[in-house]
Design an enzyme around this catalytic site. Structure first.
Site, PDB file in Angstrom:
ATOM      1  N   HIS A  89       0.829  -1.221   0.000  1.00  0.00           N
ATOM      2  CA  HIS A  89       0.000   0.000   0.000  1.00  0.00           C
ATOM      3  C   HIS A  89       0.866   1.276   0.000  1.00  0.00           C
ATOM      4  O   HIS A  89       0.556   2.248   0.690  1.00  0.00           O
ATOM      5  CB  HIS A  89      -0.992  -0.019   1.168  1.00  0.00           C
ATOM      6  CG  HIS A  89      -0.368  -0.008   2.529  1.00  0.00           C
ATOM      7  ND1 HIS A  89      -0.936  -0.642   3.616  1.00  0.00           N
ATOM      8  CD2 HIS A  89       0.763   0.561   3.004  1.00  0.00           C
ATOM      9  CE1 HIS A  89      -0.180  -0.450   4.681  1.00  0.00           C
ATOM     10  NE2 HIS A  89       0.851   0.284   4.330  1.00  0.00           N
ATOM     11  N   HIS A  92      -2.584   4.494   9.523  1.00  0.00           N
ATOM     12  CA  HIS A  92      -1.275   5.049   9.880  1.00  0.00           C
ATOM     13  C   HIS A  92      -1.485   6.348  10.666  1.00  0.00           C
ATOM     14  O   HIS A  92      -1.119   7.425  10.203  1.00  0.00           O
ATOM     15  CB  HIS A  92      -0.443   5.311   8.630  1.00  0.00           C
ATOM     16  CG  HIS A  92      -0.179   4.097   7.786  1.00  0.00           C
ATOM     17  ND1 HIS A  92      -1.143   3.504   7.008  1.00  0.00           N
ATOM     18  CD2 HIS A  92       0.945   3.372   7.598  1.00  0.00           C
ATOM     19  CE1 HIS A  92      -0.617   2.458   6.373  1.00  0.00           C
ATOM     20  NE2 HIS A  92       0.645   2.361   6.713  1.00  0.00           N
ATOM     21  N   HIS A 103      10.055  -3.568   4.352  1.00  0.00           N
ATOM     22  CA  HIS A 103      10.465  -2.166   4.279  1.00  0.00           C
ATOM     23  C   HIS A 103      10.721  -1.621   5.673  1.00  0.00           C
ATOM     24  O   HIS A 103      10.176  -2.124   6.656  1.00  0.00           O
ATOM     25  CB  HIS A 103       9.467  -1.285   3.518  1.00  0.00           C
ATOM     26  CG  HIS A 103       8.075  -1.153   4.077  1.00  0.00           C
ATOM     27  ND1 HIS A 103       7.223  -2.215   4.276  1.00  0.00           N
ATOM     28  CD2 HIS A 103       7.360  -0.055   4.440  1.00  0.00           C
ATOM     29  CE1 HIS A 103       6.054  -1.782   4.732  1.00  0.00           C
ATOM     30  NE2 HIS A 103       6.114  -0.460   4.849  1.00  0.00           N
ATOM     31  N   GLU A 113       3.666  -5.320   8.702  1.00  0.00           N
ATOM     32  CA  GLU A 113       2.375  -5.192   8.003  1.00  0.00           C
ATOM     33  C   GLU A 113       1.964  -6.504   7.337  1.00  0.00           C
ATOM     34  O   GLU A 113       0.778  -6.745   7.090  1.00  0.00           O
ATOM     35  CB  GLU A 113       2.452  -4.073   6.952  1.00  0.00           C
ATOM     36  CG  GLU A 113       2.523  -2.686   7.572  1.00  0.00           C
ATOM     37  CD  GLU A 113       2.653  -1.561   6.546  1.00  0.00           C
ATOM     38  OE1 GLU A 113       2.457  -0.409   6.933  1.00  0.00           O
ATOM     39  OE2 GLU A 113       2.965  -1.833   5.364  1.00  0.00           O
TER      40      GLU A 113
HETATM   41  C1  DHB Z   1       5.908   3.476   2.435  1.00  0.00           C
HETATM   42  C2  DHB Z   1       5.351   2.224   2.653  1.00  0.00           C
HETATM   43  C3  DHB Z   1       4.288   2.061   3.544  1.00  0.00           C
HETATM   44  O1  DHB Z   1       3.708   0.859   3.817  1.00  0.00           O
HETATM   45  C4  DHB Z   1       3.762   3.157   4.196  1.00  0.00           C
HETATM   46  O2  DHB Z   1       2.696   2.977   5.001  1.00  0.00           O
HETATM   47  C5  DHB Z   1       4.311   4.429   3.998  1.00  0.00           C
HETATM   48  C6  DHB Z   1       5.384   4.571   3.115  1.00  0.00           C
HETATM   49  C7  DHB Z   1       7.040   3.692   1.472  1.00  0.00           C
HETATM   50  O3  DHB Z   1       7.635   2.720   0.980  1.00  0.00           O
HETATM   51  O4  DHB Z   1       7.347   4.849   1.186  1.00  0.00           O
HETATM   52 FE    FE Z   2       2.239   1.110   5.602  1.00  0.00          FE
END
Ligand code: DHB
Ligand code: FE
Length: 280
Positions: free
Chosen positions: A12, A59, A193, A240
């Protein structure tokens, strides 16, 4: 009985939403990623779901640090896109399905999952980006949407195992529903990430590939992955991925992988898109 027509796992990343909203999908950075979406969009157009149950995380848009529900179900008629600092995304207001949502709430709570009931909630990129990935830019979303929100922002999030069991309970609830709606369940977020501190930008393709492989064929094993393994091997926001286990739990034990696309990089995230159908 509602029919579960399939499951979608989908990252997302907010920048994906921004690329769509600002007409940048043909730019060199984005074109190779967006080329991978055609097959997924054809699939969901063919399935033509009446309802998408989107398992996602807020978030700090609808919920602040004042109140953090572990699991929260959206019961409203509609859910507006949240203002995440740049104004709300220019996407349609999400239309809910209160009748099915209240049925799910009753069934899940009597099944001993203590769900927070939410009658009013803006939905952030966690929910709207996967809709854009799958449906593009329609005037109105072609399906009703029931938001199912999971806390993965503030420690302690629920375990992968609890999420998997929640998916199984969701399935029992759908099986017991009087209507015959076609339902697609989305598990969103991930893959690996990390957005913060020394390891910002951390990505682990090997972890993500193994996660996807085993989510398909051995979800019980994936459900045992502890939080510390996600943190170490998938980065601080890789947690996540537990939301994909809710989706997987809502499908039967044996599934067919209809489509998988991964792309690196999209912003800071190894992007994943997975479509599953039950083995008949
Ligand atoms: C990014 C990824 C995410 O899941 C999020 O909630 C906010 C930013 C990103 O890769 O920039
Ligand atoms: Fe996220």
């Amino acid at each position: 009985m509602a029919r579960v027509a399939g499951g979608v796992g989908c990252s997302h990343v907010p920048a994906v939403g921004a690329a769509i909203d600002k007409g940048r999908t043909e730019e060199p950075y984005w074109a190779p990623y967006f080329a991978k979406l055609d097959r997924a969009r054809r699939w969901i157009a063919e399935v033509d779901p009446d309802v998408c149950i989107v398992v996602y995380n807020d978030h700090a848009s609808a919920f602040s640090l004042e109140v953090i529900p572990t699991f929260a179900l959206g019961l409203a008629d509609e859910f507006p896109p949240a203002d995440e600092g740049y104004g709300p995304r220019p996407v349609p207001v999400v239309q809910g399905h209160p009748e099915l949502a209240w049925h799910l709430a009753e069934s899940l709570i009597l099944d001993e999952f203590d769900i927070t009931l939410v009658n009013e909630m803006p939905v952030d990129h966690g929910l709207t980006v996967p809709l854009s990935v799958m449906f593009g830019q329609p005037e109105a979303w072609p399906s009703a949407v029931i938001p199912l929100c999971v806390n993965v922002v503030q420690y302690p999030p629920p375990t992968g195992h609890r999420c998997y069991r929640l998916g199984q309970a969701l399935r029992r609830a759908l099986d017991a529903y009087e209507g015959d709606e076609r339902v697609v369940v989305f598990g969103t977020g991930g893959m690996s990430h990390q957005l913060q501190s020394e390891r910002a930008g951390f990505i682990n393709v090997d972890f993500d590939t193994a996660f996807l492989d085993h989510l398909v064929d051995d979800p019980e094993a994936v459900a045992t992955i502890p939080h510390l393994d996600y943190l170490r091997d998938a980065g601080s926001e890789g947690i996540e991925l537990v939301m994909w286990l809710v989706m997987r739990g809502a499908l039967g034990p044996r599934v067919r992988e209809v489509y998988r696309a991964t792309h690196l990089p999209t912003s800071n995230t190894h992007n994943g898109l997975l479509i599953l159908e039950e083995e008949s």
